[in-house]
Design a protein around this motif. Structure first.
Motif, PDB file in Angstrom:
ATOM      1  N   GLU A  58       0.926  -1.164   0.078  1.00  0.00           N
ATOM      2  CA  GLU A  58      -0.006  -0.055   0.047  1.00  0.00           C
ATOM      3  C   GLU A  58       0.784   1.345   0.037  1.00  0.00           C
ATOM      4  O   GLU A  58       1.705   1.228   0.930  1.00  0.00           O
ATOM      5  CB  GLU A  58      -1.100  -0.004   1.221  1.00  0.00           C
ATOM      6  N   ARG A  93       6.886   5.966   0.970  1.00  0.00           N
ATOM      7  CA  ARG A  93       6.815   5.011   1.977  1.00  0.00           C
ATOM      8  C   ARG A  93       5.838   4.216   1.715  1.00  0.00           C
ATOM      9  O   ARG A  93       4.807   4.601   1.380  1.00  0.00           O
ATOM     10  CB  ARG A  93       6.567   5.584   3.312  1.00  0.00           C
ATOM     11  N   ARG A  95       3.571   0.179   2.944  1.00  0.00           N
ATOM     12  CA  ARG A  95       3.148  -0.534   3.909  1.00  0.00           C
ATOM     13  C   ARG A  95       2.837  -1.804   3.202  1.00  0.00           C
ATOM     14  O   ARG A  95       2.183  -1.898   2.316  1.00  0.00           O
ATOM     15  CB  ARG A  95       2.063  -0.146   4.907  1.00  0.00           C
ATOM     16  N   LYS A  97       1.581  -6.134   3.909  1.00  0.00           N
ATOM     17  CA  LYS A  97       0.640  -7.004   4.640  1.00  0.00           C
ATOM     18  C   LYS A  97       0.252  -8.248   4.049  1.00  0.00           C
ATOM     19  O   LYS A  97       0.222  -8.361   2.958  1.00  0.00           O
ATOM     20  CB  LYS A  97      -0.440  -6.229   5.258  1.00  0.00           C
ATOM     21  N   GLU A 102      -1.886  -7.248  10.242  1.00  0.00           N
ATOM     22  CA  GLU A 102      -1.848  -5.841  10.121  1.00  0.00           C
ATOM     23  C   GLU A 102      -0.853  -5.469   9.192  1.00  0.00           C
ATOM     24  O   GLU A 102       0.190  -6.170   8.657  1.00  0.00           O
ATOM     25  CB  GLU A 102      -1.702  -5.024  11.398  1.00  0.00           C
ATOM     26  N   ASN A 103      -0.849  -3.928   8.878  1.00  0.00           N
ATOM     27  CA  ASN A 103       0.068  -3.520   8.153  1.00  0.00           C
ATOM     28  C   ASN A 103       1.249  -3.218   8.574  1.00  0.00           C
ATOM     29  O   ASN A 103       1.237  -3.265  10.101  1.00  0.00           O
ATOM     30  CB  ASN A 103      -0.314  -2.015   7.459  1.00  0.00           C
ATOM     31  N   SER A 104       2.259  -3.325   7.949  1.00  0.00           N
ATOM     32  CA  SER A 104       3.793  -2.980   8.584  1.00  0.00           C
ATOM     33  C   SER A 104       3.861  -1.555   8.745  1.00  0.00           C
ATOM     34  O   SER A 104       2.933  -0.627   8.759  1.00  0.00           O
ATOM     35  CB  SER A 104       4.796  -3.615   7.853  1.00  0.00           C
ATOM     36  N   ILE A 105       4.945  -1.357   9.502  1.00  0.00           N
ATOM     37  CA  ILE A 105       5.187   0.203   9.719  1.00  0.00           C
ATOM     38  C   ILE A 105       5.715   0.763   8.316  1.00  0.00           C
ATOM     39  O   ILE A 105       6.103  -0.200   7.405  1.00  0.00           O
ATOM     40  CB  ILE A 105       6.482   0.463  10.882  1.00  0.00           C
ATOM     41  N   PRO A 106       5.583   1.926   8.080  1.00  0.00           N
ATOM     42  CA  PRO A 106       6.063   2.497   6.956  1.00  0.00           C
ATOM     43  C   PRO A 106       7.456   2.122   6.294  1.00  0.00           C
ATOM     44  O   PRO A 106       8.373   2.274   7.153  1.00  0.00           O
ATOM     45  CB  PRO A 106       5.797   4.119   6.963  1.00  0.00           C
ATOM     46  N   LEU A 107       7.610   1.634   5.235  1.00  0.00           N
ATOM     47  CA  LEU A 107       9.060   1.237   4.724  1.00  0.00           C
ATOM     48  C   LEU A 107       9.513   2.173   3.566  1.00  0.00           C
ATOM     49  O   LEU A 107       8.728   2.581   2.589  1.00  0.00           O
ATOM     50  CB  LEU A 107       8.805  -0.204   4.436  1.00  0.00           C
ATOM     51  N   VAL A 118      11.072  -7.021   8.313  1.00  0.00           N
ATOM     52  CA  VAL A 118       9.630  -6.550   8.581  1.00  0.00           C
ATOM     53  C   VAL A 118       8.840  -7.358   9.523  1.00  0.00           C
ATOM     54  O   VAL A 118       8.818  -8.481   9.086  1.00  0.00           O
ATOM     55  CB  VAL A 118       9.054  -6.172   7.245  1.00  0.00           C
ATOM     56  N   LEU A 120       5.092  -8.141  10.484  1.00  0.00           N
ATOM     57  CA  LEU A 120       3.501  -8.339  10.547  1.00  0.00           C
ATOM     58  C   LEU A 120       2.899  -8.688  11.617  1.00  0.00           C
ATOM     59  O   LEU A 120       2.656 -10.037  11.763  1.00  0.00           O
ATOM     60  CB  LEU A 120       2.942  -8.803   9.069  1.00  0.00           C
TER      61      LEU A 120
END
Length: 301
Positions: A58, A93, A95, A97, A102-107, A118, A120
């Motif tokens: 995303e 950035r 995210r 999943k 759930e979504n990951s932190i912004p990458l 990462v 999840l």
């Protein structure tokens, strides 16, 4: 009237049926005669999904790219997925999943050569899925794109001649791994120091001593094959790009340590944590005032 040169288009926006929006880039190249040009249309990012799971990436404004799992010759695979940011100046950035996480932190996807892991989190649970991400410069067909490899963080392979069960320490769930079978490890406990145990199939088997999945190198453990009969296993853990590969091998009775007593006395050998004082050890005054660093000690089997 004076002629006005048209500005060349550098972005080609397209949309997919699933709602994903993509800004392709256009690169112009003049030929030697200075009259003709070649146009190369490419995606800024190409995502390689090696997780074996449906992956969602995303960007900004809920722009989601989906990488599906396909089956060919009874083996799952995923095709390369194109991705771009719609606002390249203010957002870089993403995210990621799975369907059940759930979504990951912004990458960030811009640093070529970067390798990281990462996490999840599983919704309403104490488990997590761990992924490895590596960013490389594209070659060949993708030489204008940045290639994002997303793979399992932990891969385990059974190189023994018989099937085994693998279980995380403190978890009631065990997975069966056949000989020469490789398997990703997902849905592990949400803790930093993850440990695994191994045993053979059957009711008479016992779990081995736990070992840390992040201990890169060689680890030896004893496995009970049948009552009173143990065999030595060699665990080879290597880090390749962003994935930790855990290979379970037969050590062929090559023990890492051999202690033989040729004296007439009986000795007790054990590994002691010098922060612990017991009846077998007299602590000196110097050691009593010594402040030891916070080092984690573990037994050698």
């Amino acid at each position: 009237p004076s002629r006005t040169d048209l500005q060349p288009e550098e972005i080609l926006p397209i949309s997919f049926e699933n709602g994903q929006r993509l800004n392709l880039k256009v690169k112009y190249h003049k030929l030697e005669d200075d009259r003709s040009r070649t146009l190369k249309i490419y995606s800024p990012y190409v995502i390689m999904n090696a997780t074996g799971q449906e992956l969602y990436v995303e960007g900004e404004n809920f722009n989601v790219a989906q990488s599906k799992v396909l089956i060919e010759n009874e083996k799952p695979y995923s095709e390369p997925m194109m991705f771009s940011f719609m606002d390249t100046e203010n957002n870089d950035r993403v995210r990621v999943k799975f369907m059940k996480t759930e979504n990951s932190i912004p990458l960030s996807l811009d640093a070529i050569g970067q390798v990281f892991d990462v996490t999840l989190n599983v919704a309403n649970n104490s488990q997590e899925c761990n992924l490895g991400v590596s960013i490389t410069e594209g070659v060949g067909t993708y030489h204008l794109s940045k290639v994002i490899h997303i793979s399992p963080r932990y891969m385990i392979k059974n190189e023994l001649a018989f099937p085994i069960n693998v279980c995380e320490l403190g978890s009631p769930d065990a997975i069966n791994i056949e000989p020469n079978e490789s398997m990703p490890l997902y849905y592990l406990q949400n803790i930093i120091n993850k440990q695994l145990m191994i045993k053979t199939l059957g009711n008479n088997s016992e779990w081995t001593s736990p070992f840390f999945v992040k201990d890169v190198g060689l680890t030896y453990i004893r496995l009970l094959k049948e009552p009173g009969n143990h065999m030595l296993l060699k665990l080879e853990i290597i880090l390749q790009e962003a994935t930790l590969f855990i290979s379970i091998k037969h050590a062929k009775n090559l023990w890492p340590y051999s202690i033989r007593n040729f004296s007439d006395n009986e000795y007790i050998f054990y590994q002691r944590d010098f922060r612990i004082v017991d009846e077998h050890y007299d602590q000196t005054e110097e050691e009593d005032t010594f402040e030891s660093p916070e080092i984690e000690y573990k037994p050698i089997y």
